[in-house]
Write a protein that holds these residues in place. Structure first.
Motif, short mmCIF file in Angstrom:
data_model
loop_
_atom_site.label_atom_id
_atom_site.label_comp_id
_atom_site.label_asym_id
_atom_site.label_seq_id
_atom_site.Cartn_x
_atom_site.Cartn_y
_atom_site.Cartn_z
N ALA A 35 15.75 2.74 -0.16
CA ALA A 35 16.61 1.80 -0.88
C ALA A 35 16.45 2.01 -2.38
O ALA A 35 15.37 2.37 -2.86
N HIS A 36 17.54 1.80 -3.12
CA HIS A 36 17.51 1.89 -4.57
C HIS A 36 17.70 0.49 -5.15
O HIS A 36 18.71 -0.17 -4.91
N TYR A 37 16.72 0.06 -5.91
CA TYR A 37 16.78 -1.24 -6.58
C TYR A 37 17.05 -1.03 -8.06
O TYR A 37 16.53 -0.09 -8.67
N ARG A 38 17.82 -1.93 -8.63
CA ARG A 38 18.00 -1.95 -10.08
C ARG A 38 17.82 -3.38 -10.57
O ARG A 38 18.39 -4.33 -10.02
N PHE A 39 17.03 -3.51 -11.63
CA PHE A 39 16.75 -4.80 -12.26
C PHE A 39 17.23 -4.68 -13.69
O PHE A 39 16.71 -3.88 -14.47
N GLN A 40 18.25 -5.47 -14.06
CA GLN A 40 18.91 -5.26 -15.35
C GLN A 40 19.38 -6.58 -15.95
O GLN A 40 19.90 -7.44 -15.24
N PRO A 41 19.23 -6.74 -17.28
CA PRO A 41 19.72 -7.97 -17.93
C PRO A 41 21.22 -8.14 -17.72
O PRO A 41 21.98 -7.18 -17.80
N ASP A 42 21.64 -9.37 -17.44
CA ASP A 42 23.07 -9.66 -17.34
C ASP A 42 23.47 -10.88 -18.16
O ASP A 42 24.62 -11.28 -18.16
N SER A 43 22.48 -11.49 -18.84
CA SER A 43 22.77 -12.60 -19.74
C SER A 43 21.60 -12.71 -20.70
O SER A 43 20.63 -11.94 -20.61
N VAL A 44 21.67 -13.64 -21.62
CA VAL A 44 20.57 -13.79 -22.58
C VAL A 44 19.26 -14.15 -21.89
O VAL A 44 18.23 -13.55 -22.18
N PRO A 45 19.25 -15.10 -20.92
CA PRO A 45 17.94 -15.45 -20.34
C PRO A 45 17.57 -14.72 -19.06
O PRO A 45 16.41 -14.73 -18.67
N SER A 46 18.53 -14.10 -18.36
CA SER A 46 18.21 -13.65 -17.01
C SER A 46 18.59 -12.20 -16.75
O SER A 46 19.37 -11.59 -17.48
N GLY A 63 0.78 -1.22 0.00
CA GLY A 63 0.00 0.00 0.00
C GLY A 63 0.81 1.28 0.00
O GLY A 63 0.27 2.36 -0.26
N ALA A 64 2.12 1.19 0.27
CA ALA A 64 2.98 2.37 0.28
C ALA A 64 3.52 2.63 -1.12
O ALA A 64 3.98 1.70 -1.79
N PRO A 65 3.48 3.88 -1.61
CA PRO A 65 3.95 4.15 -2.96
C PRO A 65 5.46 3.99 -3.10
O PRO A 65 6.22 4.26 -2.16
N ALA A 66 5.87 3.50 -4.25
CA ALA A 66 7.28 3.39 -4.59
C ALA A 66 7.46 3.99 -5.98
O ALA A 66 6.53 4.03 -6.78
N ARG A 67 8.63 4.48 -6.26
CA ARG A 67 8.92 5.11 -7.55
C ARG A 67 9.55 4.10 -8.49
O ARG A 67 10.54 3.46 -8.14
N ILE A 68 8.99 3.95 -9.67
CA ILE A 68 9.52 3.02 -10.66
C ILE A 68 9.90 3.78 -11.92
O ILE A 68 9.14 4.62 -12.40
N THR A 69 11.11 3.49 -12.44
CA THR A 69 11.60 4.17 -13.64
C THR A 69 12.21 3.14 -14.59
O THR A 69 13.39 2.80 -14.48
N PRO A 70 11.43 2.62 -15.52
CA PRO A 70 12.00 1.70 -16.52
C PRO A 70 12.83 2.46 -17.55
O PRO A 70 12.53 3.62 -17.90
N GLY A 71 13.90 1.80 -18.04
CA GLY A 71 14.63 2.35 -19.17
C GLY A 71 13.78 2.25 -20.43
O GLY A 71 12.76 1.56 -20.46
N LYS A 72 14.22 2.92 -21.48
CA LYS A 72 13.43 2.98 -22.70
C LYS A 72 13.47 1.69 -23.51
O LYS A 72 12.59 1.43 -24.32
N GLY A 73 14.50 0.86 -23.31
CA GLY A 73 14.57 -0.41 -24.02
C GLY A 73 14.99 -0.24 -25.46
O GLY A 73 14.18 -0.40 -26.37
N LYS A 74 16.26 0.07 -25.68
CA LYS A 74 16.80 0.24 -27.03
C LYS A 74 17.76 -0.91 -27.35
O LYS A 74 17.53 -2.04 -26.94
N LEU A 75 18.86 -0.60 -28.05
CA LEU A 75 19.78 -1.66 -28.46
C LEU A 75 20.58 -2.24 -27.29
O LEU A 75 20.74 -3.44 -27.19
N ARG A 76 21.09 -1.38 -26.42
CA ARG A 76 21.97 -1.87 -25.37
C ARG A 76 21.20 -2.49 -24.22
O ARG A 76 20.12 -2.05 -23.88
N ARG A 77 21.81 -3.50 -23.62
CA ARG A 77 21.18 -4.16 -22.47
C ARG A 77 20.83 -3.17 -21.36
O ARG A 77 19.79 -3.28 -20.72
N GLN A 78 21.74 -2.20 -21.13
CA GLN A 78 21.54 -1.27 -20.02
C GLN A 78 20.24 -0.50 -20.14
O GLN A 78 19.67 -0.07 -19.15
N THR A 79 19.76 -0.31 -21.37
CA THR A 79 18.54 0.48 -21.54
C THR A 79 17.28 -0.29 -21.15
O THR A 79 16.20 0.29 -21.10
N TYR A 80 17.43 -1.57 -20.84
CA TYR A 80 16.29 -2.38 -20.39
C TYR A 80 16.23 -2.47 -18.86
O TYR A 80 15.41 -3.20 -18.32
#
Length: 198
Positions: free
Chosen positions: A121-132, A95-112
């Motif tokens: 706390a700052h969370y980051r969820f980012q591709p580090d391999s083809v499946p995960s 029930g508590a608000p959290a701020r979410i900021t997705p990347g735009k999702g372009k060519l580089r993995r980092q943009t996803y």
């Protein structure tokens, strides 16, 4: 990550609108969501996608996380939650608000990557391999998640990490909402060039 309208990673996000339509044809049986996921640390976790409008993740040992898309926005069929626009997304943790900021999702993995700010706390969820994709909190790697952007998510926690129940709830939410994994840029370029050749 899995916005496959761009040069596609190998684990594309699920087109839930198409899946729901397909599931409703033939025998006219409604789509049956999978049962709860059993996490190695946090027990049963239930992931529920209501079309592309709302995603709910909960369980007996984790807080309830809800991610909603503004219904006034046009959903992208290649993204489970329908958008990467942070202005169109609302995230709450018990029930508590959290701020979410997705990347735009372009060519580089980092943009996803997807960033979340919650409870100092700052969370980051980012591709580090083809499946995960990896989940970090304040730069500390907690674990890796695999999902096609649907209600089936697999988590592998780092042996030396001490994830909290909130970490788990957010990791499962981001994996289900946006999918995981991505090809390195050089593989995307090779695929694009190969597709253009006669």
């Amino acid at each position: 990550m899995n916005d496959t309208a761009k040069p596609p990673p190998t684990a594309p996000e699920t087109d839930h609108a198409a899946n729901d339509k397909a599931a409703s044809t033939g025998d006219n049986e409604p789509r049956t969501p999978p049962g709860p996921t059993v996490d190695t640390l946090f027990g049963e976790i239930t992931i529920r996608l209501d079309g592309q409008d709302r995603l709910t993740v909960d369980g007996e040992q984790i807080p309830t996380v809800v991610l909603e898309r503004d219904p006034a926005t046009e959903p992208d069929p290649l993204i489970a939650i329908g958008t990467r626009d942070p202005a169109a997304l609302t995230l709450t943790v018990d029930g508590a608000p959290a701020r979410i900021t997705p990347g735009k999702g372009k060519l580089r993995r980092q943009t996803y990557r997807v960033d979340v700010e919650h409870a100092d706390a700052h969370y980051r969820f980012q591709p580090d391999s083809v499946p995960s994709s990896r989940l970090t909190r304040d730069g500390i790697r907690l674990g890796d998640f695999s999902s096609d952007g649907d209600e089936t998510v697999i988590a592998e926690w780092q042996a030396d990490a001490t994830p909290t129940a909130t970490d788990a709830a957010l990791g499962y939410t981001l994996a289900a909402a946006f999918g995981t994994g991505g090809q390195p840029m050089w593989m995307m370029i090779v695929d694009t060039v190969s597709a253009a050749l006669p």
